[in-house]
Design a protein around this motif. Structure first.
Motif, PDB file in Angstrom:
ATOM      1  N   MET A   1       0.817  -1.220   0.000  1.00 42.28           N
ATOM      2  CA  MET A   1       0.000   0.000   0.000  1.00 42.28           C
ATOM      3  C   MET A   1       0.847   1.265   0.000  1.00 42.28           C
ATOM      4  N   SER A   2       0.326   2.276  -0.676  1.00 41.32           N
ATOM      5  CA  SER A   2       0.912   3.618  -0.614  1.00 41.32           C
ATOM      6  C   SER A   2       0.480   4.257   0.706  1.00 41.32           C
ATOM      7  N   LYS A   3       1.012   5.416   1.006  1.00 44.76           N
ATOM      8  CA  LYS A   3       0.623   6.112   2.233  1.00 44.76           C
ATOM      9  C   LYS A   3      -0.873   6.419   2.226  1.00 44.76           C
ATOM     10  N   ALA A   4      -1.389   6.886   1.101  1.00 39.96           N
ATOM     11  CA  ALA A   4      -2.823   7.206   1.000  1.00 39.96           C
ATOM     12  C   ALA A   4      -3.673   5.961   1.225  1.00 39.96           C
ATOM     13  N   GLU A   5      -3.234   4.836   0.677  1.00 40.80           N
ATOM     14  CA  GLU A   5      -3.977   3.588   0.859  1.00 40.80           C
ATOM     15  C   GLU A   5      -3.914   3.117   2.312  1.00 40.80           C
ATOM     16  N   LEU A   6      -2.763   3.303   2.957  1.00 40.53           N
ATOM     17  CA  LEU A   6      -2.652   2.957   4.373  1.00 40.53           C
ATOM     18  C   LEU A   6      -3.602   3.813   5.209  1.00 40.53           C
ATOM     19  N   LEU A   7      -3.675   5.111   4.910  1.00 45.03           N
ATOM     20  CA  LEU A   7      -4.592   6.001   5.625  1.00 45.03           C
ATOM     21  C   LEU A   7      -6.031   5.521   5.485  1.00 45.03           C
ATOM     22  N   ASP A   8      -6.435   5.194   4.263  1.00 45.70           N
ATOM     23  CA  ASP A   8      -7.801   4.713   4.027  1.00 45.70           C
ATOM     24  C   ASP A   8      -8.055   3.388   4.744  1.00 45.70           C
ATOM     25  N   ALA A   9      -7.092   2.473   4.670  1.00 46.76           N
ATOM     26  CA  ALA A   9      -7.250   1.165   5.309  1.00 46.76           C
ATOM     27  C   ALA A   9      -7.341   1.311   6.831  1.00 46.76           C
ATOM     28  N   LEU A  10      -6.558   2.224   7.411  1.00 52.69           N
ATOM     29  CA  LEU A  10      -6.615   2.443   8.861  1.00 52.69           C
ATOM     30  C   LEU A  10      -7.948   3.058   9.271  1.00 52.69           C
ATOM     31  N   ARG A  11      -8.445   4.006   8.485  1.00 49.39           N
ATOM     32  CA  ARG A  11      -9.764   4.591   8.783  1.00 49.39           C
ATOM     33  C   ARG A  11     -10.832   3.498   8.778  1.00 49.39           C
TER      34      ARG A  11
END
Length: 138
Positions: free
Chosen positions: A111-121
């Motif tokens: 995952m990219s940083k943006a994808e990690l942010l979405d996955a964590l949310r």
């Protein structure tokens, strides 16, 4: 109503420091704005300056860093913008990856940083939902 009596469930599962931060900001906001949604938003805004949401609770930010966790909390409400939902968007990708590992997020290594942010949310929402008493009694 005092903040201690209105403490959200995610904060009931959090450290005393996170609880104190939210309660103090909430009670001050109630004095300024009255009871209601605005007092809660203000209290969460203050909390997000020092804490981040991890699963179904709040933890101190990485390295004790202070400041808004997302662009929306850094500007007035009227200007809009997307909320980070308690995930610290200013955190390093390595920190976000470590949180994703702790929470068991699948596919995190690609995952990219943006994808990690979405996955964590998404994971935070899921864990918060399943931790609520109404969800457990079904």
């Amino acid at each position: 109503m005092p903040g201690r009596e209105e403490l959200p469930s995610t904060l009931e599962r959090s450290s005393k420091e996170a609880q104190r931060t939210w309660i103090k900001a909430h009670d001050s906001a109630v004095e300024s704005y009255g009871e209601g949604e605005r007092a809660h938003r203000t209290a969460f805004g203050a909390l997000k300056h020092t804490h981040e949401k991890v699963g179904d609770h709040w933890e101190r930010k990485e390295g004790g860093r202070k400041g808004p966790s997302d662009p929306r909390s850094a500007r007035p409400r009227q200007q809009g913008g997307r909320s980070g939902e308690g995930v610290d968007e200013q955190a390093s990708k390595a920190h976000l990856y470590e949180l994703a590992r702790r929470l068991g997020v699948e596919g995190r290594s690609r995952m990219s940083k943006a994808e990690l942010l979405d996955a964590l949310r998404k994971e935070n929402r899921s864990r918060t939902r399943s931790s609520r008493p109404s969800a457990r009694s079904r």
